[in-house]
Design a protein around this motif. Structure first.
Motif, PDB file in Angstrom:
ATOM      1  N   SER A  73       6.763  25.092  -3.210  1.00  0.00           N
ATOM      2  CA  SER A  73       5.340  25.170  -3.472  1.00  0.00           C
ATOM      3  C   SER A  73       4.653  23.915  -2.952  1.00  0.00           C
ATOM      4  O   SER A  73       5.222  22.826  -3.005  1.00  0.00           O
ATOM      5  N   ILE A  74       3.418  24.078  -2.505  1.00  0.00           N
ATOM      6  CA  ILE A  74       2.629  22.924  -2.054  1.00  0.00           C
ATOM      7  C   ILE A  74       1.682  22.437  -3.150  1.00  0.00           C
ATOM      8  O   ILE A  74       0.975  21.456  -2.948  1.00  0.00           O
ATOM      9  N   SER A  75       1.683  23.110  -4.296  1.00  0.00           N
ATOM     10  CA  SER A  75       0.764  22.756  -5.377  1.00  0.00           C
ATOM     11  C   SER A  75       1.436  21.858  -6.396  1.00  0.00           C
ATOM     12  O   SER A  75       2.448  22.230  -6.985  1.00  0.00           O
ATOM     13  N   GLU A 116      -1.620  14.047  -3.318  1.00  0.00           N
ATOM     14  CA  GLU A 116      -1.617  15.084  -2.305  1.00  0.00           C
ATOM     15  C   GLU A 116      -0.197  15.484  -1.917  1.00  0.00           C
ATOM     16  O   GLU A 116       0.743  14.691  -1.990  1.00  0.00           O
ATOM     17  N   PHE A 117      -0.095  16.715  -1.494  1.00  0.00           N
ATOM     18  CA  PHE A 117       1.178  17.287  -1.067  1.00  0.00           C
ATOM     19  C   PHE A 117       1.637  16.662   0.238  1.00  0.00           C
ATOM     20  O   PHE A 117       0.834  16.441   1.150  1.00  0.00           O
ATOM     21  N   ALA A 168       2.751  19.061   4.929  1.00  0.00           N
ATOM     22  CA  ALA A 168       1.327  18.848   5.145  1.00  0.00           C
ATOM     23  C   ALA A 168       1.099  18.622   6.630  1.00  0.00           C
ATOM     24  O   ALA A 168       1.949  18.043   7.318  1.00  0.00           O
ATOM     25  N   ILE A 169      -0.063  19.058   7.106  1.00  0.00           N
ATOM     26  CA  ILE A 169      -0.321  18.983   8.546  1.00  0.00           C
ATOM     27  C   ILE A 169      -0.265  17.550   9.054  1.00  0.00           C
ATOM     28  O   ILE A 169       0.164  17.303  10.191  1.00  0.00           O
ATOM     29  N   PHE A 170      -0.618  16.601   8.225  1.00  0.00           N
ATOM     30  CA  PHE A 170      -0.704  15.219   8.701  1.00  0.00           C
ATOM     31  C   PHE A 170       0.658  14.535   8.788  1.00  0.00           C
ATOM     32  O   PHE A 170       0.755  13.406   9.273  1.00  0.00           O
ATOM     33  N   VAL A 171       1.733  15.191   8.363  1.00  0.00           N
ATOM     34  CA  VAL A 171       3.071  14.598   8.496  1.00  0.00           C
ATOM     35  C   VAL A 171       3.997  15.421   9.381  1.00  0.00           C
ATOM     36  O   VAL A 171       5.113  14.993   9.683  1.00  0.00           O
ATOM     37  N   THR A 197      10.570  14.323   7.649  1.00  0.00           N
ATOM     38  CA  THR A 197      11.532  15.401   7.448  1.00  0.00           C
ATOM     39  C   THR A 197      12.029  15.360   6.012  1.00  0.00           C
ATOM     40  O   THR A 197      12.494  14.312   5.556  1.00  0.00           O
ATOM     41  N   ILE A 198      11.930  16.485   5.320  1.00  0.00           N
ATOM     42  CA  ILE A 198      12.469  16.599   3.972  1.00  0.00           C
ATOM     43  C   ILE A 198      13.822  17.283   4.062  1.00  0.00           C
ATOM     44  O   ILE A 198      13.996  18.262   4.801  1.00  0.00           O
TER      45      ILE A 198
END
Length: 123
Positions: free
Chosen positions: A104-106, A46-47, A61-64, A69-70
């Motif tokens: 990209s999130i994919s 998962e992303f 992703a919403i859960f992080v 932080t990237i």
């Protein structure tokens, strides 16, 4: 092509922090948008987060959101993921990935992958 090597994983208690690194070698690091993905046992990859070539844009992703932080240091050919307020649900193998073009999130849009680093969060 670019080669990617992750580091910084380990065992941490819930509420703790870790910083993952992804060292890149090969052609110019700033040519690539970068991403972090994760895969827990028995689950699909998962992303987690993505960042543009020069770090001006990012997405999570919403859960992080609010916890991770990237960021990147192009002069050091290195991508980072600062992870705070870790939860047992964050336990997974974390992978960095590179793609030409925009963020990209994919996972399907990333051509280059590291071998992964294990993150384990105990309760």
């Amino acid at each position: 092509q670019v080669q990617l090597v992750e580091s910084g994983g380990g065992l941490v208690q819930a509420g703790g922090s870790l910083r993952l690194s992804c060292a890149a070698s090969g052609p110019t690091f700033s040519s690539y948008a970068m991403g972090w993905f994760r895969q827990a046992p028995g689950k699909e990859r998962e992303f987690v987060a993505t960042i543009s070539r020069y770090g001006y844009s990012s997405d999570y992703a919403i859960f992080v959101k609010g916890r991770f932080t990237i960021f990147r240091a192009n002069a050091k050919n290195t991508l980072y993921l600062q992870m705070n307020s870790l939860e047992p649900e964050d336990t997974a193998v974390y992978y960095c990935a590179a793609r030409t073009g925009g963020l990209s999130i994919s996972s399907y849009e990333y051509a280059y992958w590291g071998q992964g680093t294990q993150v384990t969060v105990s309760s």
